[in-house]
Each structure stands twice: as C-alpha cells, then as structure tokens.
Design a protein around this motif. Structure first.
Motif, PDB file in Angstrom:
ATOM      1  N   ARG A  40       0.669  -1.102   0.015  1.00 31.99           N
ATOM      2  CA  ARG A  40      -0.049   0.087   0.073  1.00 31.99           C
ATOM      3  C   ARG A  40       0.992   1.395   0.058  1.00 31.99           C
ATOM      4  O   ARG A  40       0.708   2.197  -0.841  1.00 31.99           O
ATOM      5  N   PRO A  41       1.964   1.414   0.641  1.00 33.22           N
ATOM      6  CA  PRO A  41       2.626   2.645   0.864  1.00 33.22           C
ATOM      7  C   PRO A  41       3.389   2.808  -0.309  1.00 33.22           C
ATOM      8  O   PRO A  41       3.684   3.815  -1.053  1.00 33.22           O
ATOM      9  N   ALA A  42       3.951   1.754  -0.977  1.00 33.07           N
ATOM     10  CA  ALA A  42       4.624   1.562  -2.212  1.00 33.07           C
ATOM     11  C   ALA A  42       3.803   2.043  -3.518  1.00 33.07           C
ATOM     12  O   ALA A  42       4.436   2.730  -4.401  1.00 33.07           O
ATOM     13  N   ALA A  43       2.501   1.520  -3.520  1.00 33.44           N
ATOM     14  CA  ALA A  43       1.555   1.718  -4.374  1.00 33.44           C
ATOM     15  C   ALA A  43       1.241   3.588  -4.493  1.00 33.44           C
ATOM     16  O   ALA A  43       1.131   4.092  -5.452  1.00 33.44           O
ATOM     17  N   GLU A  44       1.081   4.011  -3.225  1.00 26.00           N
ATOM     18  CA  GLU A  44       0.828   5.269  -3.233  1.00 26.00           C
ATOM     19  C   GLU A  44       2.184   6.226  -3.730  1.00 26.00           C
ATOM     20  O   GLU A  44       1.988   7.226  -4.403  1.00 26.00           O
ATOM     21  N   LYS A  45       3.243   5.718  -3.834  1.00 22.72           N
ATOM     22  CA  LYS A  45       4.459   6.546  -4.459  1.00 22.72           C
ATOM     23  C   LYS A  45       4.612   5.940  -5.759  1.00 22.72           C
ATOM     24  O   LYS A  45       5.491   6.427  -6.451  1.00 22.72           O
ATOM     25  N   LYS A  46       3.923   5.017  -6.279  1.00 26.63           N
ATOM     26  CA  LYS A  46       4.059   4.066  -7.695  1.00 26.63           C
ATOM     27  C   LYS A  46       5.599   3.840  -7.588  1.00 26.63           C
ATOM     28  O   LYS A  46       6.071   3.899  -8.823  1.00 26.63           O
ATOM     29  N   GLU A  47       5.915   3.135  -6.580  1.00 20.83           N
ATOM     30  CA  GLU A  47       7.364   2.436  -6.537  1.00 20.83           C
ATOM     31  C   GLU A  47       7.237   0.696  -6.450  1.00 20.83           C
ATOM     32  O   GLU A  47       8.149   0.427  -6.048  1.00 20.83           O
ATOM     33  N   ILE A  48       6.371   0.374  -7.159  1.00 24.00           N
ATOM     34  CA  ILE A  48       6.429  -1.198  -7.061  1.00 24.00           C
ATOM     35  C   ILE A  48       7.089  -1.677  -8.258  1.00 24.00           C
ATOM     36  O   ILE A  48       6.568  -1.517  -9.379  1.00 24.00           O
ATOM     37  N   THR A  49       8.413  -2.068  -8.093  1.00 24.12           N
ATOM     38  CA  THR A  49       9.127  -2.878  -8.884  1.00 24.12           C
ATOM     39  C   THR A  49       9.192  -4.443  -8.634  1.00 24.12           C
ATOM     40  O   THR A  49       8.848  -4.896  -7.741  1.00 24.12           O
ATOM     41  N   PRO A  50       9.774  -5.158  -9.819  1.00 17.70           N
ATOM     42  CA  PRO A  50      10.112  -6.393  -9.506  1.00 17.70           C
ATOM     43  C   PRO A  50      11.034  -6.705  -8.347  1.00 17.70           C
ATOM     44  O   PRO A  50      10.650  -7.528  -7.502  1.00 17.70           O
ATOM     45  N   GLU A  51      12.034  -5.923  -8.120  1.00 18.96           N
ATOM     46  CA  GLU A  51      12.816  -6.131  -7.118  1.00 18.96           C
ATOM     47  C   GLU A  51      12.166  -5.976  -5.659  1.00 18.96           C
ATOM     48  O   GLU A  51      12.543  -6.375  -4.861  1.00 18.96           O
ATOM     49  N   PHE A  52      11.259  -5.145  -5.798  1.00 19.64           N
ATOM     50  CA  PHE A  52      10.242  -4.834  -4.505  1.00 19.64           C
ATOM     51  C   PHE A  52       9.829  -6.050  -4.240  1.00 19.64           C
ATOM     52  O   PHE A  52       9.820  -6.374  -2.824  1.00 19.64           O
ATOM     53  N   LEU A  53       9.175  -6.739  -4.987  1.00 18.73           N
ATOM     54  CA  LEU A  53       8.417  -7.981  -4.769  1.00 18.73           C
ATOM     55  C   LEU A  53       9.296  -9.111  -4.323  1.00 18.73           C
ATOM     56  O   LEU A  53       9.351  -9.805  -3.362  1.00 18.73           O
ATOM     57  N   THR A  54      10.755  -9.248  -4.912  1.00 18.00           N
ATOM     58  CA  THR A  54      11.494 -10.424  -4.882  1.00 18.00           C
ATOM     59  C   THR A  54      12.345  -9.939  -3.659  1.00 18.00           C
ATOM     60  O   THR A  54      12.498 -11.100  -2.917  1.00 18.00           O
TER      61      THR A  54
END
Length: 376
Positions: free
Chosen positions: A204-218
């Motif tokens: 949720r906080p990453a989505a607010e900043k539009k910062e969801i990347t593959p590396e964020f997930l893995t």
C-alpha cells in the motif's frame, strides 16, 4: 530470555497450517516506475524442486516459458509463465470455493489449465473464453491471475463449474492480492489471511508512491518476516535466536519467487506483435530468502542454464543451491524441525546472513540487466 521470547511470541500466532500456500499479486502499470504491469507469485508447495524451461511453438499453439516441477519431464503442468504473445498466468490454491463432491483424485488440474492457456491465449478475455469452454468439472479450486500486452489483468476465482472474474481496472488502487482463499468464496474459510495482510503492509505505501518494482517484490516481500498480527518483523532484533515458521510470506515449503514484468501497455498491432520479446520473468528458485535472482526472457536462449532441469532427476542448479541454504536456516532435520528458523543464518552481527548478502547481489543483477536493456 530473548530467544525464549521470540519462540513464545510466534507460538501465540496459532497452530501450524499444513495447507499448501502461495502469496500473489497483480500490479497495474500505473504503480510501476517503468510503466509495466507485474504478475507476482511466491510459490509454496511440497514439490520443492523446481525448474524453468522454454517450450517451443507447435501444433498445440504458441511457444512459452514457464516454471515446472523438477519431476515433470514432459512439461505438462506449468505453474507460472508467459508466452510469445504477451499473455502471462499464475495461480494460488483456494480453499473456500469448491461447492461439490468431486473426489481429490480428480482435482489439482490447475497446472494443466495454465499450460493450455499459455498455448492458446493472447488476452485476458481469451482466458475467460477458455474457462467457458473447458469440460465440467474442471478439476480446479484456484485463483488464476493473468495479464496481457494491453496492460489488462484479472483474477479468476475458479471452482469446478464456474468462476468470478475480478478485473484489475476495477481496483481503485490498481492492484490485486490473493493468497489461499477467494474473496468471493465462503467467508472466513481458507488460508493466508495473515500473509495477505503482510503483503499489503508493504504494497500500500509503495503503491501510493508508484514504486512497486520486480525487485521490491522479490527482495522485500519474498524475504520479509514481518507478521501483521504483531505488527513487526519477527527476525529483527534477534541475531542469534529461533523463531517459528508461521504465517510469514516465506515458508519452509516456499520454492520460488517469480515476477513476470510485462511490456508497456499497447493496443496497436505492431506493439502486440513484439510484446513477448519485452517480457522479463524475474526468477528466484528455492527458498526465497536464500534465492539468487535470474532474468528470464523469451525464447530458447532466454533461460539461464542454472534454472533449467539439466541436473540429475530434472533438478536445476539454482534450486539445489537455495535448498542447501534452506537446510542451514532450518537446521533441525528431525521431528518438527521444519518449523524452527535459526535466525543467525539469515541475519547476524557479522553481516554474513543470507538476508544481508544475497539481496545486495540480486539488486546488482537487476541494475546490470536494466542497463543492458536500455542500451539495446
């Protein structure tokens, strides 16, 4: 005392679930700084040995690249993958939507369904048509997650006879998360409620900043020991103790973390034609907190040899390496030993724990690949 406290706190979270589990998400292109949709699957299963293979196009349909069990020598059941047309699919098991008495021996057909989908689907709508066409009972109880080259995405909460489609475009925050229950299934049944909350705590906080990347997930979600019931990371502040493996995103039975990074959404024919060539399947095989990440691209040369099932018994080198590391994290190899995590192998004052060394190496893999990709 610190060791005992860590154990007691985790015991309070309840009994050990024996259900097979996965944690997953569909992320809209709007939330990714590169403008690409993402399909994430953190796979949990008793089939701990996995491999990645490319399957060439043929009379059955399109070519595709996917994740398979090491024992699947015929590559008949794909568990996550993308095809040459930019269609990608994964699933999580569900435990609250089966509404019939179909015996267990006739269930667990999800891998066959996903293989068929990769052979014949181009769009999310195509997958809906495929489900409509399959004979009943379908032999599934699952949340299927899909994306396509137009940027569309959806979960299909599917049982033997029907499904409910949940479109990404209808989500106000441009993302969807599923674990091991269906949101439109029977209330308060299933598994993964805590794991879903764990994932949303970071998403949720990453989505607010539009910062969801593959590396964020893995590197973040698949390696965190944050527990939403206690609102803290259970692995932090305990350098040489034990915690119990309960309701974390990574589990003893976690065997892969995969993010399929789609192309920038396109609806014109030229863009659709090259869609598959722009996809990257970021792959970590084995226990995710100990897994090395590899970029996988389309075609026979797009799969690194370390990921392929060319070791004895169809094993892959990357999966075997991560499994050996997992044996150090779970060093009690008898009784209920697979429930006890030795934290010093993950994080320690010397800085040599797997959570301290591997993510930095993986982030460098991401950086180098993106530099090469931009140069092309």
């Amino acid at each position: 005392m610190k060791k005992q406290l860590a154990i007691l706190i985790c015991f309070a979270s309840g009994f050990f679930s024996t259900a097979f589990a996965c944690t997953s998400a569909i992320i809209g292109a709007e939330l990714n700084p590169y403008g690409r949709p993402l399909l994430w699957k953190h796979r949990d299963t008793s089939s701990i040995d996995n491999k990645v293979e490319y399957v060439a196009p043929g009379p059955e349909g399109y070519g595709y690249t996917g994740l398979f069990n090491a024992s699947d020598s015929r590559l008949s059941e794909c568990w996550t993958g993308f095809n040459t047309e930019g269609f990608a699919i994964m699933n999580t098991a569900s435990y609250n939507i089966k509404d019939d008495n179909v015996p267990e021996k006739d269930m667990d057909k999800e891998g066959f369904v996903m293989t068929k989908a990769l052979r014949c689907c181009v769009t999310v709508d195509d997958f809906a048509r495929l489900l409509d066409s399959l004979p009943r009972p379908m032999g599934v109880e699952a949340n299927f997650g899909v994306i396509d080259a137009t940027g569309s995405g959806a979960y299909f909460e599917t049982n033997n006879n029907s499904y409910i489609r949940v479109n990404l475009e209808d989500s106000p925050d441009h993302m969807l998360v599923r674990t091991n229950y269906s949101h439109y299934g029977r209330p308060d049944e299933g598994y993964g409620f805590v794991r879903e909350a764990n994932a949303l705590h970071f998403l949720r906080p990453a989505a607010e900043k539009k910062e969801i990347t593959p590396e964020f997930l893995t590197e973040k979600l698949s390696r965190t020991f944050y527990h939403s019931m206690f609102e803290r990371d259970m692995a932090e502040g305990v350098d040489d103790g034990w915690i119990i493996d309960q309701d974390f995103i990574p589990r003893f039975k976690s065997c892969a973390t995969i993010v399929i990074e789609g192309c920038k959404p396109s609806t014109d024919e030229a863009g659709m034609k090259k869609a598959g060539k722009e996809y990257v399947m970021w792959t970590g095989l084995g226990y995710p907190p100990c897994a090395d990440i590899y970029p996988v691209t389309e075609g026979p040369q797009g799969v690194h040899p370390d990921l392929r099932g060319i070791q004895p018994d169809g094993h892959s080198k990357a999966s075997d390496i991560s499994k050996r590391r997992r044996d150090e994290v779970f060093p009690k190899h008898y009784g209920n030993g697979d429930k006890y995590i030795r934290l010093s192998r993950l994080r320690n004052p010397e800085g040599t724990g797997y959570l301290q060394t591997i993510p930095a190496q993986n982030l460098e893999v991401y950086r180098k690949f993106r530099c090469l990709d931009s140069a092309d």
